[in-house]
Scaffold this motif. Structure first.
Motif, PDB file in Angstrom:
ATOM      1  N   GLN A   1      53.681  32.375  71.514  1.00 14.79           N
ATOM      2  CA  GLN A   1      54.938  33.125  71.513  1.00 14.79           C
ATOM      3  C   GLN A   1      54.888  34.357  70.621  1.00 14.79           C
ATOM      4  N   ASN A   2      54.207  34.261  69.471  1.00 13.43           N
ATOM      5  CA  ASN A   2      54.122  35.405  68.552  1.00 13.43           C
ATOM      6  C   ASN A   2      53.352  36.560  69.177  1.00 13.43           C
ATOM      7  N   LYS A   3      52.212  36.275  69.781  1.00 17.85           N
ATOM      8  CA  LYS A   3      51.427  37.337  70.426  1.00 17.85           C
ATOM      9  C   LYS A   3      52.159  37.907  71.622  1.00 17.85           C
ATOM     10  N   THR A   4      52.856  37.054  72.353  1.00 22.91           N
ATOM     11  CA  THR A   4      53.636  37.518  73.503  1.00 22.91           C
ATOM     12  C   THR A   4      54.716  38.489  73.045  1.00 22.91           C
ATOM     13  N   LYS A   5      55.414  38.144  71.974  1.00 24.06           N
ATOM     14  CA  LYS A   5      56.474  38.999  71.440  1.00 24.06           C
ATOM     15  C   LYS A   5      55.920  40.361  71.007  1.00 24.06           C
ATOM     16  N   LYS A   6      54.778  40.347  70.292  1.00 27.53           N
ATOM     17  CA  LYS A   6      54.153  41.596  69.837  1.00 27.53           C
ATOM     18  C   LYS A   6      53.733  42.466  71.020  1.00 27.53           C
ATOM     19  N   ARG A   7      53.169  41.831  72.046  1.00 32.90           N
ATOM     20  CA  ARG A   7      52.722  42.572  73.215  1.00 32.90           C
ATOM     21  C   ARG A   7      53.905  43.200  73.945  1.00 32.90           C
TER      22      ARG A   7
ATOM     23  N   LYS B   1      56.750  44.057  72.661  1.00 36.52           N
ATOM     24  CA  LYS B   1      57.266  45.140  71.829  1.00 36.52           C
ATOM     25  C   LYS B   1      56.401  46.392  71.987  1.00 36.52           C
ATOM     26  N   LYS B   2      55.093  46.204  72.010  1.00 35.01           N
ATOM     27  CA  LYS B   2      54.166  47.334  72.175  1.00 35.01           C
ATOM     28  C   LYS B   2      54.397  48.021  73.526  1.00 35.01           C
ATOM     29  N   ILE B   3      54.545  47.222  74.582  1.00 38.71           N
ATOM     30  CA  ILE B   3      54.765  47.785  75.916  1.00 38.71           C
ATOM     31  C   ILE B   3      56.101  48.514  75.978  1.00 38.71           C
ATOM     32  N   THR B   4      57.130  47.938  75.375  1.00 41.38           N
ATOM     33  CA  THR B   4      58.439  48.581  75.336  1.00 41.38           C
ATOM     34  C   THR B   4      58.355  49.925  74.635  1.00 41.38           C
ATOM     35  N   ASN B   5      57.646  49.966  73.511  1.00 47.15           N
ATOM     36  CA  ASN B   5      57.474  51.225  72.772  1.00 47.15           C
ATOM     37  C   ASN B   5      56.742  52.264  73.605  1.00 47.15           C
ATOM     38  N   LEU B   6      55.702  51.849  74.310  1.00 51.08           N
ATOM     39  CA  LEU B   6      54.958  52.785  75.161  1.00 51.08           C
ATOM     40  C   LEU B   6      55.842  53.331  76.279  1.00 51.08           C
ATOM     41  N   LEU B   7      56.621  52.454  76.901  1.00 53.19           N
ATOM     42  CA  LEU B   7      57.533  52.905  77.959  1.00 53.19           C
ATOM     43  C   LEU B   7      58.564  53.883  77.426  1.00 53.19           C
ATOM     44  N   GLU B   8      59.096  53.618  76.254  1.00 55.50           N
ATOM     45  CA  GLU B   8      60.068  54.521  75.647  1.00 55.50           C
ATOM     46  C   GLU B   8      59.442  55.891  75.389  1.00 55.50           C
ATOM     47  N   GLN B   9      58.185  55.915  74.956  1.00 52.30           N
ATOM     48  CA  GLN B   9      57.500  57.197  74.712  1.00 52.30           C
ATOM     49  C   GLN B   9      57.304  57.963  76.018  1.00 52.30           C
ATOM     50  N   VAL B  10      56.949  57.257  77.074  1.00 55.13           N
ATOM     51  CA  VAL B  10      56.735  57.911  78.372  1.00 55.13           C
ATOM     52  C   VAL B  10      58.033  58.522  78.875  1.00 55.13           C
ATOM     53  N   PHE B  11      59.111  57.766  78.835  1.00 53.11           N
ATOM     54  CA  PHE B  11      60.393  58.274  79.332  1.00 53.11           C
ATOM     55  C   PHE B  11      60.953  59.365  78.426  1.00 53.11           C
ATOM     56  N   GLU B  12      60.647  59.289  77.143  1.00 50.21           N
ATOM     57  CA  GLU B  12      61.094  60.322  76.207  1.00 50.21           C
ATOM     58  C   GLU B  12      60.389  61.650  76.538  1.00 50.21           C
ATOM     59  N   LYS B  13      59.109  61.594  76.867  1.00 52.91           N
ATOM     60  CA  LYS B  13      58.356  62.807  77.225  1.00 52.91           C
ATOM     61  C   LYS B  13      58.865  63.406  78.524  1.00 52.91           C
ATOM     62  N   GLU B  14      59.255  62.547  79.475  1.00 51.10           N
ATOM     63  CA  GLU B  14      59.762  63.045  80.752  1.00 51.10           C
ATOM     64  C   GLU B  14      61.094  63.753  80.583  1.00 51.10           C
ATOM     65  N   GLU B  15      61.878  63.342  79.618  1.00 55.69           N
ATOM     66  CA  GLU B  15      63.193  63.958  79.401  1.00 55.69           C
ATOM     67  C   GLU B  15      63.060  65.337  78.766  1.00 55.69           C
ATOM     68  N   ASN B  16      61.969  65.589  78.064  1.00 56.28           N
ATOM     69  CA  ASN B  16      61.804  66.888  77.386  1.00 56.28           C
ATOM     70  C   ASN B  16      61.205  67.907  78.271  1.00 56.28           C
TER      71      ASN B  16
END
Length: 70
Positions: A47-53, A55-70
């Motif tokens: 469960q701990n590794k799943t949670k970290k993974r 979170k990492k994927i969520t952060n990457l997706l947020e960065q991708v969508f943030e770049k598309e908005e700019n």
């Protein structure tokens, strides 16, 4: 959470695993390469590794969508 399976038999390309309800499933030999008939396979969901993974994927997706908005 921990799951257990019994190696029912080994075929050329796959392993036949017996699951808890007595049914069988096929698993590619590459996933569990060194088993014998009758071996008990335990799979633990970390469960701990799943949670970290996630979170990492969520952060990457947020960065991708943030770049598309700019």
């Amino acid at each position: 959470m921990k799951l257990e399976y019994v190696v029912d038999r080994i075929e050329t390309d796959f392993i036949v695993l017996e699951i808890q309800n007595g049914k069988t499933i096929n698993c590619p030999r590459e996933i569990i390469p060194r088993v014998k008939e009758g071996d008990v396979i335990s799979i633990k969901i970390d469960q701990n590794k799943t949670k970290k993974r996630r979170k990492k994927i969520t952060n990457l997706l947020e960065q991708v969508f943030e770049k598309e908005e700019n």
